[in-house]
Design an enzyme around this catalytic site. Structure first.
Site, PDB file in Angstrom:
ATOM      1  CG  ASN A   9       6.892   0.396 -10.768  1.00 27.20           C
ATOM      2  OD1 ASN A   9       6.882   0.608 -11.986  1.00 27.20           O
ATOM      3  ND2 ASN A   9       5.809   0.027 -10.093  1.00 27.20           N
ATOM      4  CE  LYS A  11       4.156   3.101  -9.053  1.00 26.66           C
ATOM      5  NZ  LYS A  11       3.236   3.396  -7.957  1.00 26.66           N
ATOM      6  CG  HIS A  95       2.343  -2.430  -8.778  1.00 30.20           C
ATOM      7  ND1 HIS A  95       1.346  -1.515  -8.556  1.00 30.20           N
ATOM      8  CD2 HIS A  95       3.466  -1.907  -8.252  1.00 30.20           C
ATOM      9  CE1 HIS A  95       1.853  -0.469  -7.916  1.00 30.20           C
ATOM     10  NE2 HIS A  95       3.143  -0.680  -7.724  1.00 30.20           N
ATOM     11  CD  GLU A  97       0.215   1.885  -9.305  1.00 29.67           C
ATOM     12  OE1 GLU A  97       0.974   1.736 -10.284  1.00 29.67           O
ATOM     13  OE2 GLU A  97       0.532   2.606  -8.320  1.00 29.67           O
ATOM     14  CD  GLU A 167       4.991  -1.673  -4.219  1.00 33.38           C
ATOM     15  OE1 GLU A 167       5.967  -0.925  -4.309  1.00 33.38           O
ATOM     16  OE2 GLU A 167       4.129  -1.758  -5.092  1.00 33.38           O
ATOM     17  N   GLY A 173       2.173   6.206  -3.496  1.00 32.83           N
ATOM     18  CA  GLY A 173       1.934   7.492  -4.134  1.00 32.83           C
ATOM     19  C   GLY A 173       1.185   8.491  -3.275  1.00 32.83           C
ATOM     20  CB  SER A 212       5.208   7.191   0.375  1.00 32.73           C
ATOM     21  OG  SER A 212       4.007   7.434  -0.355  1.00 32.73           O
TER      22      SER A 212
HETATM   23  P1  13P Z   1       5.607   5.329  -4.642  1.00 32.66           P
HETATM   24  O1  13P Z   1       7.041   5.130  -4.201  1.00 32.66           O
HETATM   25  O2  13P Z   1       5.451   6.402  -5.668  1.00 32.66           O
HETATM   26  O3  13P Z   1       4.686   5.444  -3.494  1.00 32.66           O
HETATM   27  O4  13P Z   1       5.203   3.973  -5.422  1.00 32.66           O
HETATM   28  C1  13P Z   1       5.474   2.759  -4.836  1.00 32.66           C
HETATM   29  C2  13P Z   1       5.208   1.700  -5.848  1.00 32.66           C
HETATM   30  O5  13P Z   1       4.069   1.446  -6.193  1.00 32.66           O
HETATM   31  C3  13P Z   1       6.351   0.983  -6.403  1.00 32.66           C
HETATM   32  O6  13P Z   1       5.957  -0.125  -7.116  1.00 32.66           O
END
Ligand code: 13P
Length: 250
Positions: A9, A11, A95, A97, A167, A173, A212
């Site tokens: 992903n 982003k 997601h 976010e 997640e 992150g 992460s």
């Molecule tokens: P990170 O791997 O940067 O923590 O992000 C995970 C994520 O949100 C994947 O959709």
């Protein structure tokens, strides 16, 4: 045996030039028949260009979001038909976010899930708890309600034809990866929740870990019995790291 699955992903990262360079490096390393399913999810604006580069490779294309509407006066939205048209096979839905920053609730997540399937896109459905929810003992209730919403709206067959990503919000992150044991516990919980409805379907659905995950910890996470791969954020932006993670899934 569930085939492992690794999705990147990206982003909201990358220029057209950097996106193309990253894809070229991945295509060269991943080869045409990887031992796991490999998917990349660039920003909408780069999908068309990336689609041309992954054609005939072992890498499939996904989007990070989609509209719940078919077409019309929805400024800024992108429909399932458009994603399919440009070459996407997968789409990330729900997601954290999107849930926390853009107010997407379970009702909207379910509408998007159904819309994706109408257009032949495989949803990568994200669920996960916040740190506060985990610490207050609400973790299982939160995840159960996220799963149950889609079970009720789409049915167990549709849910298990999709890919689920656990997640934990506190791990995204932050560099604070869930331990393999913590992740396994939740993956097993998700599978058992679905198994209560249909054990055979629950045994085949792939459940990814995200938060992460990186080149160093992927192999241990993927070795857990209910972890079928990863949804990778930051580490998916570095070709070498993402390739190592794909190899860990092989
Ligand atoms: P990170 O791997 O940067 O923590 O992000 C995970 C994520 O949100 C994947 O959709």
């Amino acid at each position: 045996m569930r085939r492992k699955f690794v999705a990147g992903n990206w982003k909201m990262n990358g220029s057209l030039e950097s996106a193309n360079a990253l894809v070229k490096a991945l295509v060269a390393s991943v080869g045409s028949s990887p031992a796991a399913d490999v998917v990349i999810c660039p920003p909408f604006i780069h999908l068309h260009s990336v689609a041309g580069l992954v054609k005939d490779s072992g890498i499939s294309l996904g989007a990070q979001n989609l509209s719940d509407q078919e077409a019309g006066a929805y400024t800024g939205e992108v429909s399932g038909a458009m994603l399919k048209d440009v070459g996407c096979e997968y789409v990330i839905i729900g997601h954290s976010e999107r849930r926390s920053l853009y107010g997407e609730d379970d009702a909207l997540v379910c509408k998007k899930f159904l819309h994706a399937r109408v257009h032949g896109l495989t949803p990568i459905l994200c669920v996960g708890e916040s740190l506060e929810e985990r610490e207050s003992g609400a973790m299982e209730a939160v995840i159960a309600s996220q799963i149950d919403a889609v079970l009720a709206a789409a049915g167990v067959e549709a849910l298990c034809d999709s890919v689920i990503a656990y997640e934990p919000v506190w791990a995204i992150g932050t560099g604070m990866t869930a331990t393999p044991e913590q992740a396994q516990e939740v993956h097993a919980f998700i599978r058992s929740r679905i198994a209560a409805v249909d054990a055979a379907a629950a045994a085949k659905v792939r459940i990814l870990y995200g938060g992460s995950a990186n080149a160093d910890n992927a192999a241990t996470l993927f070795a857990q019995p209910d972890i079928d791969g990863g949804l990778i954020g930051g580490a998916a932006l570095k070709a070498e790291d993402f390739v190592t993670i794909c190899e860990a899934a092989a």
